[in-house]
Design a protein around this motif. Structure first.
Motif, PDB file in Angstrom:
ATOM      1  N   LEU A 376       0.837  -1.192   0.000  1.00 31.04           N
ATOM      2  CA  LEU A 376       0.000   0.000   0.000  1.00 31.04           C
ATOM      3  C   LEU A 376       0.878   1.249   0.000  1.00 31.04           C
ATOM      4  O   LEU A 376       2.000   1.231   0.520  1.00 31.04           O
ATOM      5  N   ASN A 377       0.351   2.346  -0.570  1.00 30.40           N
ATOM      6  CA  ASN A 377       1.082   3.599  -0.459  1.00 30.40           C
ATOM      7  C   ASN A 377       0.751   4.262   0.882  1.00 30.40           C
ATOM      8  O   ASN A 377      -0.076   3.774   1.655  1.00 30.40           O
ATOM      9  N   TYR A 378       1.386   5.410   1.157  1.00 28.85           N
ATOM     10  CA  TYR A 378       1.223   6.057   2.460  1.00 28.85           C
ATOM     11  C   TYR A 378      -0.230   6.449   2.706  1.00 28.85           C
ATOM     12  O   TYR A 378      -0.773   6.203   3.796  1.00 28.85           O
ATOM     13  N   GLN A 379      -0.885   7.056   1.718  1.00 28.49           N
ATOM     14  CA  GLN A 379      -2.257   7.507   1.892  1.00 28.49           C
ATOM     15  C   GLN A 379      -3.208   6.344   2.127  1.00 28.49           C
ATOM     16  O   GLN A 379      -4.094   6.401   2.984  1.00 28.49           O
ATOM     17  N   GLN A 380      -3.030   5.272   1.374  1.00 27.90           N
ATOM     18  CA  GLN A 380      -3.871   4.083   1.549  1.00 27.90           C
ATOM     19  C   GLN A 380      -3.684   3.489   2.946  1.00 27.90           C
ATOM     20  O   GLN A 380      -4.649   3.070   3.591  1.00 27.90           O
ATOM     21  N   SER A 381      -2.433   3.446   3.397  1.00 28.27           N
ATOM     22  CA  SER A 381      -2.140   2.901   4.734  1.00 28.27           C
ATOM     23  C   SER A 381      -2.804   3.740   5.815  1.00 28.27           C
ATOM     24  O   SER A 381      -3.405   3.225   6.767  1.00 28.27           O
ATOM     25  N   ARG A 382      -2.708   5.059   5.664  1.00 28.45           N
ATOM     26  CA  ARG A 382      -3.311   5.989   6.618  1.00 28.45           C
ATOM     27  C   ARG A 382      -4.823   5.803   6.680  1.00 28.45           C
ATOM     28  O   ARG A 382      -5.421   5.708   7.764  1.00 28.45           O
ATOM     29  N   GLU A 383      -5.473   5.742   5.516  1.00 26.84           N
ATOM     30  CA  GLU A 383      -6.926   5.589   5.467  1.00 26.84           C
ATOM     31  C   GLU A 383      -7.365   4.260   6.058  1.00 26.84           C
ATOM     32  O   GLU A 383      -8.403   4.186   6.737  1.00 26.84           O
ATOM     33  N   LEU A 384      -6.587   3.209   5.818  1.00 24.79           N
ATOM     34  CA  LEU A 384      -6.950   1.893   6.346  1.00 24.79           C
ATOM     35  C   LEU A 384      -6.910   1.890   7.872  1.00 24.79           C
ATOM     36  O   LEU A 384      -7.811   1.339   8.527  1.00 24.79           O
ATOM     37  N   LEU A 385      -5.903   2.529   8.448  1.00 30.49           N
ATOM     38  CA  LEU A 385      -5.806   2.590   9.905  1.00 30.49           C
ATOM     39  C   LEU A 385      -6.934   3.431  10.503  1.00 30.49           C
ATOM     40  O   LEU A 385      -7.507   3.072  11.538  1.00 30.49           O
ATOM     41  N   ILE A 386      -7.258   4.538   9.852  1.00 27.94           N
ATOM     42  CA  ILE A 386      -8.350   5.391  10.341  1.00 27.94           C
ATOM     43  C   ILE A 386      -9.682   4.652  10.253  1.00 27.94           C
ATOM     44  O   ILE A 386     -10.491   4.680  11.189  1.00 27.94           O
ATOM     45  N   ASN A 387      -9.918   3.964   9.137  1.00 28.99           N
ATOM     46  CA  ASN A 387     -11.164   3.195   8.986  1.00 28.99           C
ATOM     47  C   ASN A 387     -11.298   2.148  10.077  1.00 28.99           C
ATOM     48  O   ASN A 387     -12.368   1.953  10.656  1.00 28.99           O
ATOM     49  N   GLY A 388     -10.203   1.449  10.354  1.00 31.87           N
ATOM     50  CA  GLY A 388     -10.230   0.429  11.391  1.00 31.87           C
ATOM     51  C   GLY A 388     -10.517   1.023  12.769  1.00 31.87           C
ATOM     52  O   GLY A 388     -11.243   0.430  13.583  1.00 31.87           O
ATOM     53  N   PHE A 389      -9.966   2.196  13.010  1.00 32.07           N
ATOM     54  CA  PHE A 389     -10.178   2.898  14.280  1.00 32.07           C
ATOM     55  C   PHE A 389     -11.650   3.278  14.462  1.00 32.07           C
ATOM     56  O   PHE A 389     -12.234   3.090  15.535  1.00 32.07           O
ATOM     57  N   LEU A 390     -12.281   3.783  13.392  1.00 34.56           N
ATOM     58  CA  LEU A 390     -13.671   4.237  13.479  1.00 34.56           C
ATOM     59  C   LEU A 390     -14.683   3.101  13.377  1.00 34.56           C
ATOM     60  O   LEU A 390     -15.799   3.208  13.889  1.00 34.56           O
TER      61      LEU A 390
END
Length: 414
Positions: A376-390
């Motif tokens: 994954l690229n940086y943005q995809q990784s960031r979004e995946l972690l945020i989605n998991g958090f929410l």
């Protein structure tokens, strides 16, 4: 402001054709508001969100909207697709449509409450609401009836209003063994207005309320919503708040667990950017034995945005066997974002199980690195972690239809 208030008050009194007694009652609350003014940081409940300064900064001078004589065209494009539902449509604070076409009409009663006064909150915004509310209704769901489809209340504003204060109020009574799924959906094309909303819910024995408040779409308005919930024996309330779109929004939930085995669940998400400032304040009052509450608030904040969560669990001396839980967590995506938490426990019984906690921090760089090492690229990784958090909060929604709707609005993918 005093002169503008009096002028607008005279207009609304003229338009409503009230009795002299009703005019005197409304004038009493107007005078109360004039004496107190908008809440400011000198009040403990507003120490993180000085509404007086926020209105001055974001709006300036307000006038108090009083022209409810003209109808507004209902824009059906704001209606939610793919979900059959009943509707109440507010446009600029005026009810333009009430539609319970999916329900048995004899099982629901709509009662004009315009002459009643809201006594569920004694702050100045309640006084303002009592002075200026136009039409107010009680929605009564009768004994044993469970609405077959959700009710969506559309809170919409249009370009006809600017720098206005709008006040509205609704009451809901759920009789024994009845249930209601309610979605508050906010959609604005106006700018720089202040919406002041009061709800009262009365849940009788075994009643179930599921209320989902969705402020998703970007707008330049300021909003305050106060929700008072009274619960009888074995009743259940579930409240979910998505707080994201407005410049400022404060949601307050005051829940009184009056009957044995009643329970309240409050879950919320802040998703804030662009200098937005939002707050959720909850008070769960455990007033009798064997009651339960659960609260989970999660925040994702960036771009100098600010989120506030004030949560209180109160347990009185008669409320033995209370089970109360409260937790807030925040991810701060840059150094200028801000999260304030004020968790409180006030307990006067000795046989209870109560806990609270709060935590905030940044995204885990090791987790981002791991995901990037998997392609994954940086943005995809960031979004995946945020989605998991929410996702943890969204999964607490017990209605599958509405859970999927919320996921689509947030953009959460599993």
């Amino acid at each position: 402001m005093k002169e503008q208030l009096q002028k607008d008050f005279d207009n609304i009194v003229k338009n409503l054709n009230l009795s002299q007694k009703d005019i005197e009652i409304k004038k009493f609350y107007l005078d109360n508001f004039i004496n107190k003014g908008f809440p400011n940081r000198r009040e403990e409940d507003w120490k993180f969100s000085d509404l007086n300064q926020i209105i001055k900064k974001d709006i300036g001078e307000l006038s108090f909207y009083s022209d409810y004589t003209h109808t507004n065209k209902v824009d059906t494009s704001v209606f939610v697709d793919g979900l059959e539902h009943n509707k109440i449509v507010f446009i600029n604070g005026r009810i333009e449509k009430i539609d319970f076409d999916y329900e048995q009409k004899e099982k629901i009663e709509i009662i004009d409450q315009s002459e009643n006064i809201n006594k569920s909150n004694n702050n100045s915004l309640s006084d303002l609401n009592n002075a200026f509310t136009n039409k107010s209704f009680k929605i009564l769901v009768k004994n044993g009836y469970q609405l077959t489809k959700p009710l969506i209340i559309y809170h919409t504003t249009n370009s006809k209003i600017w720098s206005k204060n709008i006040n509205l109020r609704l009451e809901f009574e759920l009789d024994k063994n009845s249930s209601l799924r309610l979605i508050d959906l906010f959609s604005d094309t106006s700018e720089k207005n202040f919406l002041n909303i009061f709800y009262n819910f009365d849940l009788k024995e075994n009643a179930v309320l599921k209320n989902y408040k969705v402020d998703r779409f970007d707008n330049k308005n300021i909003k305050y919503s106060f929700n008072n919930i009274e619960q009888d024996k074995n009743s259940i309330s579930e409240t979910f708040i998505l707080s994201a779109g407005s410049n400022f929004f404060k949601n307050e939930i005051n829940c009184n667990l009056n009957g044995k085995y009643s329970s309240a669940f409050v879950n919320g998400i802040f998703s804030l950017n662009n200098n937005k400032h939002h707050e959720i304040r909850t008070i769960i009052n455990h007033l009798t034995e064997n009651t339960k509450s659960y609260q989970l608030i999660k925040s994702v904040i960036e771009d100098s945005a600010k989120a506030v969560y004030q949560g209180k669990i109160f347990v009185n001396s008669d409320a033995q066997k209370t089970d109360g839980y409260q937790l807030s967590k925040a991810i701060l995506l840059n150094k200028d974002s801000e999260f304030n938490a004020k968790p409180e426990l006030e307990i006067y019984a000795d046989d209870v199980k109560c806990s609270h906690g709060s935590a905030s921090g940044s995204l885990n760089e090791d987790s981002i690195f791991y995901l990037m090492s998997r392609g994954l690229n940086y943005q995809q990784s960031r979004e995946l972690l945020i989605n998991g958090f929410l996702l943890d909060v969204v999964e607490k929604i017990t209605d599958s239809e509405i859970k999927n709707l919320i996921k689509n609005l947030i953009g959460i993918k599993e």
